[in-house]
Design a protein around this motif. Structure first.
Motif, PDB file in Angstrom:
ATOM      1  N   GLU A   1      33.609  39.197  42.638  1.00 12.61           N
ATOM      2  CA  GLU A   1      32.914  38.190  41.852  1.00 12.61           C
ATOM      3  C   GLU A   1      32.696  38.641  40.418  1.00 12.61           C
ATOM      4  O   GLU A   1      32.448  37.846  39.532  1.00 12.61           O
ATOM      5  CB  GLU A   1      31.567  37.870  42.500  1.00 12.61           C
ATOM      6  N   LYS A   2      32.736  39.967  40.240  1.00 15.98           N
ATOM      7  CA  LYS A   2      32.314  40.483  38.944  1.00 15.98           C
ATOM      8  C   LYS A   2      33.382  40.288  37.879  1.00 15.98           C
ATOM      9  O   LYS A   2      33.062  40.078  36.712  1.00 15.98           O
ATOM     10  CB  LYS A   2      32.006  41.977  39.094  1.00 15.98           C
ATOM     11  N   TYR A   3      34.639  40.383  38.255  1.00 17.94           N
ATOM     12  CA  TYR A   3      35.668  40.416  37.228  1.00 17.94           C
ATOM     13  C   TYR A   3      36.267  39.045  37.012  1.00 17.94           C
ATOM     14  O   TYR A   3      36.982  38.531  37.844  1.00 17.94           O
ATOM     15  CB  TYR A   3      36.712  41.470  37.572  1.00 17.94           C
ATOM     16  N   PRO A   4      35.965  38.465  35.918  1.00 21.31           N
ATOM     17  CA  PRO A   4      36.355  37.083  35.651  1.00 21.31           C
ATOM     18  C   PRO A   4      37.795  36.998  35.194  1.00 21.31           C
ATOM     19  O   PRO A   4      38.325  37.897  34.554  1.00 21.31           O
ATOM     20  CB  PRO A   4      35.412  36.692  34.520  1.00 21.31           C
ATOM     21  N   PHE A   5      38.435  35.905  35.545  1.00 18.82           N
ATOM     22  CA  PHE A   5      39.832  35.789  35.158  1.00 18.82           C
ATOM     23  C   PHE A   5      39.967  35.432  33.692  1.00 18.82           C
ATOM     24  O   PHE A   5      40.995  35.613  33.097  1.00 18.82           O
ATOM     25  CB  PHE A   5      40.544  34.757  36.029  1.00 18.82           C
ATOM     26  N   ASN A   6      38.936  34.898  33.094  1.00 11.16           N
ATOM     27  CA  ASN A   6      39.107  34.474  31.711  1.00 11.16           C
ATOM     28  C   ASN A   6      38.886  35.609  30.722  1.00 11.16           C
ATOM     29  O   ASN A   6      38.891  35.411  29.532  1.00 11.16           O
ATOM     30  CB  ASN A   6      38.199  33.300  31.394  1.00 11.16           C
ATOM     31  N   LYS A   7      38.688  36.780  31.243  1.00  7.02           N
ATOM     32  CA  LYS A   7      38.580  37.905  30.316  1.00  7.02           C
ATOM     33  C   LYS A   7      39.965  38.265  29.818  1.00  7.02           C
ATOM     34  O   LYS A   7      40.922  38.277  30.585  1.00  7.02           O
ATOM     35  CB  LYS A   7      37.967  39.117  31.018  1.00  7.02           C
ATOM     36  N   PRO A   8      40.090  38.582  28.543  1.00  4.06           N
ATOM     37  CA  PRO A   8      41.416  38.850  27.983  1.00  4.06           C
ATOM     38  C   PRO A   8      42.186  39.941  28.726  1.00  4.06           C
ATOM     39  O   PRO A   8      43.373  39.774  28.988  1.00  4.06           O
ATOM     40  CB  PRO A   8      41.113  39.268  26.551  1.00  4.06           C
ATOM     41  N   GLU A   9      41.529  41.036  29.084  1.00  2.00           N
ATOM     42  CA  GLU A   9      42.283  42.120  29.730  1.00  2.00           C
ATOM     43  C   GLU A   9      42.895  41.640  31.032  1.00  2.00           C
ATOM     44  O   GLU A   9      43.991  42.007  31.398  1.00  2.00           O
ATOM     45  CB  GLU A   9      41.388  43.317  30.053  1.00  2.00           C
TER      46      GLU A   9
END
Lengths: 1028, 146
Positions: free
Chosen positions: A361-369
């Motif tokens: 849940e923590k790592y969002p897909f909309n983060k650039p990396e």
């Protein structure tokens, strides 16, 4: 008898019941010679627990043995005291044990220290006075006694602030130990007192945590121990490990860190498995400070992942969890799931599966990396797939909040609706695929999640026939393994799937309406009615209440009325539990006092002698009355509670029936089992079971990607804390409260009712309580211009609309968007000059600016009249234009609006009389003589030390004046270091306060005929001084 | 703090159990059984620590054990104890038993349960390590036997 007792112990150990021997064990301890006594005590400590009633019979024996001249008897008594001793009886033996601290024999001193430590653990407030003695034990000439006192300090220093001054002593002790100053007896494998060193290192690391000056004291000695502990024995490694931990805990010093890092390297690379384990543990601890260290050892970590030892594997995963970042999350989650599939230990599963869910849940897909490695689409499928794995592996062991969080993520979504819908679509697709397969082995919790999602979002998937969905769900219902709770979930999902398939639904409802389970039957009935009556169905979306934006009145302000009525009727005010606990302890301490003086006192005489003063008894009876009153409170206020419940929503954030079910359009064909395809073409390197070196290298690079970038801050998985995938909507409660209010509300939630009474009584209006009470008391949201209408998102929208309907189109609606910002105090203080003549002379509170907008600003102040509290609301026109008309509507059932006059231009005044507010006290003007007489005639008294304000010349006078201003008290006289103050209730009951400066504190003694009043006043004094 | 000390043989039969926190009779038996299952299936060449996964406590507690011939010595401790330190404490305990019984074996534990407990009481008191010096322990125990 002795032999028999030993056999009984053996039986008990094997699990057979030997409770018939318990009494004989006690007898043996009481009557036997030394050898018998020893077995008796041993049996007692094995058989009985702290709460066992037979232990009471032992107290006298223990007391006798503690006073014995035979050292062995004293030792045995101390041992048993430290092992099992009832909490209530501690005061009885405490003085005797304390005496033993100065016993000539060191073994007795040691045991006494440990016994006291045990007491401290059981009942910390009873041994507070002997901290000085602990200190003496620390400086005892016998190292053994000193060592045992370290146990105590290790515990005490968990809250290190008051022990910083001892740092020097601990450092000296450690130096002496390292320097071999202790007797050779203490050496173990030629290491001087290793266990002692370990404890000292732990204490030092606690002391030096985040404290540079303290840390500096210990650098030298830490360096020394790192240097010394370089022999090859287990116990030296234990010391080294503690050292390393200490170095990383205290304020960092580069040189030491370097050495410690080298030690960790040695640990991790060691062929000894225990050391490897410790090395991994140290790494886990250290990566929070320095992630690069993990990078150095990546190959070792990879090897540990495939280690045959379960514990090592687990520890490695823990380490990986700490270094997770957006780029390696998929690989790490994969590893964890692999491990979980092969693991069958319940606790480990629960522990790790929660972490997997957290990572997912923590790592969002909309983060650039993340975009670099995975496309959003892939992320969606990865997320859903991972959660599927979580649910199917974790199954019903999962903690409830995992599925709850997941559903909330799905339901609340992120900013972009499109992305949300895509995710939901994936979920629906993947669940349909799952349901088409074998479902009998799936855990209930997974089925529940699936049925909820299908019920909510099946309409998003246009390619699937709705009949298919219904068929799959009904299929589940037919399975025997499905629990009735899950059935209910499935049924409510079916309710949500919109009309059109009446025949299927009717069949289903028919078959279930004869079910054994009443809840199911009811749901089936509802379902049938709903599907038959199309009108009803159309109506449904309108009746929807958005549960997410519901508001929770955590301050329980709706109980205010009741509380203050109860207070007025003589109920004791609420005391927070810790206060109650203390008073109870005091009581108990008094009860038991006679025990310690004379041994043969029987219990009955004890209870006679302990009748202290009637006042003390009344305190305790008041206390019990209070708790009864509390429970009664809960019972009698159900009416109000019911109202609140509806706002809150019974199901929390899991809407089952209320959620929207908008009609779906044309269904089409072509099912795509997309998720599976997606899963197959994942770009991540899947580690091969064959441990080729190259594979490992590859794995390492994927695991540690992102770690090598350099800046240590961004490396840390933990501290990085990227924005959650879907930002949770802020709770309405939080959003509505302004800065000042939020402080208050967090405060008030901790000790609820009393605090809110208070805020009501002193009803300063910018607080949220009045506002919430308006919205909770009457459900038709009329509302007001004046009052802090807390601005919530959605619900408030329609309230807003309502307001404008009521008030008419050209109204300016002032909402408390800015509180107290725009108005400098000087402006508002001018307002009091505008008060009408008859009110001008009354004592008044500060004018508080409530809210303002470009055209209007609102402020209020309270006036204290003898028989009432007046609330004056100032409405000032900030613009040049003339306001034609002002409509003010104050809505609150508790406040009766008596007179309501409206002047056209500057301000108007509202005089409110409030039945609740009658509790407010007034200054009582008496002379010193009258005060003296009155003092003697009053019965209920309370004493307490308060904080003294020391910022001005005369602390007493300052403090009393502050109290006078804040609480409307009358300062009768101040003589030397004593002052007397009086006040009364509106109803007439006086309360006298006697204050004396006592060191840095103000000893306050309150008396009143009213039992609850002193507590009440005292409480407000405390508050007033704390806020000052 | 030490929460419990268990000794059982290779077949899971308890030979000594000492709990420093209160559990019901049934729970104690269950703890012993569970611990035996966890410990006995571990190889000889793995580490001596086991984390979490126990009835005796959540993730906070851990098991530290040693295997001697026919007996397992298991200490259950919380996070305030040093792992290696406890491991050596077990060693000290066993060596002390060995000295007191002169070549200790399983039968000694069965027939002199009280003595084992007495030795332990001199080492660990109420869950806290009291004494780690072997000769001191023996002196104390012998003094009490007089």
């Amino acid at each position: 008898m002795r032999e028999i007792m030993v056999r009984a112990m053996y039986c008990e150990m094997l699990g057979y019941d030997a409770s018939f021997t318990y009494i004989h064990a006690i007898k043996l301890a009481q009557q036997g010679g030394v050898l018998e006594k020893r077995v008796g005590y041993l049996a007692v400590s094995l058989f009985l627990n702290e709460g066992h009633e037979l232990l009471l019979l032992l107290v006298n024996t223990v007391l006798k043995d503690l006073q014995s001249t035979n050292l062995i008897e004293v030792c045995m008594a101390l041992t048993v005291v430290a092992q099992v001793f009832p909490k209530d009886m501690i005061p009885a033996v405490l003085p005797l044990v304390e005496d033993k601290l100065s016993h000539p024999k060191e073994i007795i001193r040691r045991k006494a220290v440990l016994a006291l430590y045990k007491f401290y653990l059981i009942a910390p407030n009873q041994v507070q006075h002997i901290h000085a003695k602990f200190c003496k034990a620390l400086s005892d000439k016998d190292p053994g006694v000193m060592a045992s006192s370290l146990h105590i300090y290790l515990q005490l220093i968990r809250s290190p602030d008051s022990y910083k001054d001892l740092t020097g002593s601990f450092v000296t002790i450690l130096k002496q130990v390292l320097g071999g100053k202790l007797p050779v007896d203490f050496n173990y494998h030629s290491v001087p007192a290793p266990w002692l060193q370990i404890q000292l290192l732990r204490i030092l690391s606690l002391l030096g945590k985040e404290d540079q000056s303290t840390s500096e004291l210990m650098y030298e000695v830490l360096d020394e121990s790192l240097r010394r502990a370089e022999m090859n024995h287990n116990i030296t490694y234990a010391i080294l490990y503690e050292c390393v931990k200490a170095v990383y805990t205290i304020h960092p010093k580069a040189e030491l860190l370097e050495k410690a890092a080298r030690c960790i390297g040695n640990f991790v690379l060691s062929p000894k498995i225990n050391l490897k384990y410790l090395g991994l543990k140290a790494l886990t601890y250290v990566v929070q400070h320095d992630a690069k260290l993990a990078l150095q050892h990546q190959m070792t970590i990879i090897e540990c992942l495939d280690h045959s030892d379960f514990t090592i594997k687990r520890e490695t995963l823990e380490l990986l969890f700490r270094i997770t970042n957006a780029q390696n999350v998929t690989v790490i989650v994969e590893k964890m799931l692999d491990f979980l599939r092969s693991c069958n230990d319940e606790h480990t599963i629960i522990h790790l599966i929660g972490k997997v869910a957290e990572l997912a849940e923590k790592y969002p897909f909309n983060k650039p990396e993340f975009m670099n490695t995975l496309l959003p689409m892939k992320y969606n499928s990865w997320f859903i797939q991972t959660m599927n794995d979580v649910f199917s592996i974790g199954g019903d062991l999962l903690q409830q909040d995992v599925p709850n969080n997941f559903l909330r993520l799905l339901a609340e979504g992120s900013e972009s609706k499109e992305e949300d819908d895509q995710l939901r679509l994936y979920a629906v697709e993947s669940y349909l695929t799952v349901l088409k397969g074998h479902t009998s082995h799936l855990p209930q919790c997974f089925l529940q999640v699936m049925s909820w999602v299908l019920g909510e979002y099946a309409h998003l998937q246009e390619s699937v026939d709705r009949r298919e969905v219904i068929r799959l769900l009904t299929q589940l219902l037919d399975q025997r393994s499905v629990s009735s709770e899950t059935r209910v979930w499935i049924l409510s999902a079916l309710t949500k799937i919109p009309e059109g398939q009446t025949d299927l639904i009717l069949d289903l409802a028919e078959s279930l309406s004869s079910s054994q389970d009443t809840v199911l039957r009811q749901q089936a009935q509802e379902l049938r009615h709903l599907s038959q009556d199309s009108q009803l169905r159309e109506f449904k979306p309108v009746a929807v209440v958005c549960v997410f934006s519901s508001q929770v009145d955590s301050s329980l302000s709706f109980l205010d009325g009741f509380v203050s009525e109860a207070l007025a009727a003589g109920a004791a005010p609420y005391k927070p539990p810790h206060q109650r606990q203390e008073e109870l302890c005091e009581d108990r301490a008094l009860n038991l006092e006679p025990y310690s003086f004379s041994l043969p006192v029987s219990l009955s005489s004890c209870s006679i002698t302990d009748r202290q003063s009637p006042t003390l008894l009344s305190v305790s009876s008041g206390l019990s009355g209070n708790s009864a009153e509390l429970s009664q409170k809960a019972g009698s206020s159900t009416l109000i509670l019911e109202g609140v419940k509806r706002v809150w929503g019974k199901d929390g954030y899991l809407p089952q029936k209320e959620a929207t079910a908008p009609p779906v359009d044309e269904p089409s064909a072509a099912v795509q089992p997309a998720s599976q395809q997606e899963a197959a073409e994942r770009i991540e390197p899947r580690p091969e079971p064959s441990t080729q070196n190259q594979d490992k290298q590859q794995l390492a690079s994927s695991l540690f990607v992102g770690l090598g970038v350099g800046s240590s801050v961004s490396l840390l998985g933990k501290s990085e804390a990227p924005p959650p995938r879907f930002r949770k909507k802020p709770r309405p409660h939080e959003s509505s409260s302004s800065s000042g209010t939020s402080k208050r509300s967090s405060d008030s939630s901790s000790h609820s009712s009393r605090n809110t009474t208070d805020s009501f009584l002193y009803g300063s209006f910018p607080e949220e309580e009045p506002a919430t009470s308006i919205s909770t008391f009457d459900h038709t949201p009329k509302s007001t211009t004046a009052n802090g209408l807390s601005q919530n998102k959605d619900t408030k929208e329609d309230r807003h609309a309502n307001t404008s309907q009521i008030l008419g189109g050209d109204m300016v609606i002032v909402r408390p968007s800015t509180i107290q910002d725009k108005h400098p105090p000087s402006v508002s203080s001018d307002l009091t000059a505008l008060l009408p003549a008859d009110l001008k002379d009354l004592p008044h509170s500060d004018v508080i600016s409530l809210t303002s907008d470009p055209s209007l600003s609102l402020s209020s102040c309270r006036l204290f009249r003898d028989e009432a509290l007046l609330l004056v609301i100032f409405i000032s026109n900030c613009t040049e234009t003339v306001i034609k008309d002002v409509a003010v509507q104050l809505t609150c059932e508790e406040l009766k609006v008596i007179s309501f006059c409206c002047k056209l231009f500057e301000f108007m005044r509202l005089i409110l009389m409030n039945s609740i507010l009658s509790v407010i006290h007034r200054p009582l003007v008496v002379t010193t003589e009258e005060y003296g007489k009155l003092w003697l005639s009053l019965s209920h008294d309370v004493k307490q030390n308060l904080k003294l304000l020391t910022d001005a010349g005369d602390p007493l006078r300052t403090t009393l004046n502050a109290l006078k201003d804040a609480l409307q008290l009358h300062v009768v006289d101040i003589i030397g270091s004593e002052g007397i103050v009086a006040c009364r209730l509106l109803s007439g009951a006086p309360c006298l306060l006697h204050c004396r400066v006592n060191g840095a504190a103000l000893a306050m003694w309150l008396r009143s005929p009213h039992p609850a009043l002193p507590d009440f006043i005292l409480y407000h004094c405390q508050r007033a001084l704390a806020h000052h | 703090m030490i929460k419990a000390i268990l000794i059982f043989n290779n077949h899971g039969k308890p030979r000594m159990s000492k709990f420093y926190e209160h559990y019901t009779e049934d729970t104690e038996q269950q703890i012993i059984r569970e611990t035996f299952h966890l410990v006995s299936k571990r190889d000889e060449n793995v580490c001596n620590f086991l984390e979490g996964g126990l009835l005796i406590g959540g993730s906070e507690n851990k098991l530290i054990y040693r295997h001697y011939a026919t007996l397992y010595f298991v200490f259950c401790v919380d996070s305030s104890e040093s792992e290696l330190g406890i491991l050596d404490l077990i060693q000290v305990f066993v060596e002390t038993l060995d000295k007191c019984f002169e070549n200790v074996c399983e039968l000694d534990l069965i027939f002199h349960l009280d003595k084992v407990h007495n030795i332990l009481a001199e080492m660990v008191m109420g869950g806290m390590v009291l004494e780690t010096n072997m000769s001191e322990i023996i002196t104390q125990v012998e003094a009490q036997d007089q």
